[in-house]
Motif scaffolding. Structure first.
Motif, mmCIF file in Angstrom:
data_model
loop_
_atom_site.group_PDB
_atom_site.id
_atom_site.type_symbol
_atom_site.label_atom_id
_atom_site.label_comp_id
_atom_site.label_asym_id
_atom_site.label_seq_id
_atom_site.Cartn_x
_atom_site.Cartn_y
_atom_site.Cartn_z
ATOM 1 N N LEU A 104 -6.055 -7.844 -7.641
ATOM 2 C CA LEU A 104 -5.120 -8.077 -6.541
ATOM 3 C C LEU A 104 -4.174 -6.888 -6.390
ATOM 4 O O LEU A 104 -3.915 -6.428 -5.271
ATOM 5 C CB LEU A 104 -4.321 -9.356 -6.825
ATOM 6 C CG LEU A 104 -3.560 -9.975 -5.682
ATOM 7 C CD1 LEU A 104 -4.549 -10.550 -4.671
ATOM 8 C CD2 LEU A 104 -2.669 -11.075 -6.206
ATOM 9 N N ALA A 105 -3.662 -6.365 -7.501
ATOM 10 C CA ALA A 105 -2.749 -5.220 -7.447
ATOM 11 C C ALA A 105 -3.472 -3.961 -6.965
ATOM 12 O O ALA A 105 -2.885 -3.142 -6.253
ATOM 13 C CB ALA A 105 -2.138 -4.978 -8.821
ATOM 14 N N ARG A 106 -4.724 -3.814 -7.349
ATOM 15 C CA ARG A 106 -5.477 -2.624 -6.952
ATOM 16 C C ARG A 106 -5.728 -2.586 -5.452
ATOM 17 O O ARG A 106 -5.693 -1.535 -4.832
ATOM 18 C CB ARG A 106 -6.802 -2.578 -7.706
ATOM 19 C CG ARG A 106 -7.555 -1.272 -7.540
ATOM 20 C CD ARG A 106 -8.836 -1.257 -8.346
ATOM 21 N NE ARG A 106 -9.805 -2.226 -7.903
ATOM 22 C CZ ARG A 106 -10.633 -2.083 -6.871
ATOM 23 N NH1 ARG A 106 -10.580 -0.991 -6.152
ATOM 24 N NH2 ARG A 106 -11.497 -3.022 -6.564
ATOM 25 N N THR A 107 -5.982 -3.743 -4.865
ATOM 26 C CA THR A 107 -6.322 -3.798 -3.441
ATOM 27 C C THR A 107 -5.131 -4.109 -2.550
ATOM 28 O O THR A 107 -5.286 -4.195 -1.342
ATOM 29 C CB THR A 107 -7.402 -4.865 -3.208
ATOM 30 O OG1 THR A 107 -6.899 -6.143 -3.610
ATOM 31 C CG2 THR A 107 -8.667 -4.536 -3.967
ATOM 32 N N MET A 108 -3.953 -4.240 -3.130
ATOM 33 C CA MET A 108 -2.776 -4.675 -2.369
ATOM 34 C C MET A 108 -2.126 -3.514 -1.613
ATOM 35 O O MET A 108 -2.038 -2.402 -2.115
ATOM 36 C CB MET A 108 -1.765 -5.279 -3.339
ATOM 37 C CG MET A 108 -0.526 -5.795 -2.687
ATOM 38 S SD MET A 108 0.592 -6.504 -3.887
ATOM 39 C CE MET A 108 1.203 -5.044 -4.683
ATOM 40 N N ASN A 109 -1.661 -3.820 -0.422
ATOM 41 C CA ASN A 109 -0.809 -2.920 0.339
ATOM 42 C C ASN A 109 0.614 -3.462 0.266
ATOM 43 O O ASN A 109 0.819 -4.666 0.163
ATOM 44 C CB ASN A 109 -1.255 -2.843 1.797
ATOM 45 C CG ASN A 109 -2.620 -2.202 1.935
ATOM 46 O OD1 ASN A 109 -2.944 -1.296 1.181
ATOM 47 N ND2 ASN A 109 -3.405 -2.663 2.895
ATOM 48 N N ILE A 110 1.591 -2.602 0.354
ATOM 49 C CA ILE A 110 2.990 -3.010 0.227
ATOM 50 C C ILE A 110 3.376 -4.035 1.294
ATOM 51 O O ILE A 110 4.109 -4.985 1.004
ATOM 52 C CB ILE A 110 3.927 -1.773 0.293
ATOM 53 C CG1 ILE A 110 3.689 -0.865 -0.900
ATOM 54 C CG2 ILE A 110 5.384 -2.191 0.365
ATOM 55 C CD1 ILE A 110 4.024 -1.500 -2.227
#
Length: 141
Positions: A104-110
């Protein structure tokens, strides 16, 4: 047979008795690691960092006591083997969640952060802390 099926279902539930603590145990582990890192990096020169370190210590010890209490209840009701199996399943669930949160953190945008926080809250609310530990104090009709 029906008896064997119920025995297998009961064994599976027994193995998952501590799984509901996986999120909070992962939080405690993260706080522990962050506390150790802060001990080496900034506790010696920053009062704010030292205060945050004490707060993290209080939090992860409290979480450990909470999980330990439930593991003791499981030990008292089911024995040492049940606690060992449930602890193993807890670690497996923590590793699974670590993978999910990492992906989730790897594919997340701000700009998607509020949506992700909502998903984490939903996951957190779905894990009820006491739903898998049997209560021997209930009276049967």
């Amino acid at each position: 047979t029906l008896h064997a099926r119920y025995m297998e279902d009961n064994k599976r539930r027994l193995d998952s008795a501590l799984i509901s603590f996986a999120n909070i145990a992962l939080l405690a582990l993260s706080l522990f690691i962050l506390d150790r890192v802060s001990d080496w990096t900034c506790d010696w020169w920053s009062k704010t960092c030292a205060d945050a370190s004490r707060l993290m210590l209080t939090a992860y010890i409290g979480i450990g006591i909470w999980i330990g209490f439930h593991a003791y209840r499981l030990f008292r009701d089911r024995g040492q083997l049940a606690v060992a199996m449930a602890t193993g399943e807890l670690w497996k669930e923590m590793l699974r969640l670590l993978g999910v949160y990492g992906e989730l953190a790897r594919t997340m945008n701000i700009h998607e952060l509020p949506k992700v926080i909502g998903q984490v809250k939903a996951t957190w609310n779905n894990n009820k802390l006491d739903n898998n530990i049997p209560d021997n104090n209930k009276k049967e009709d």
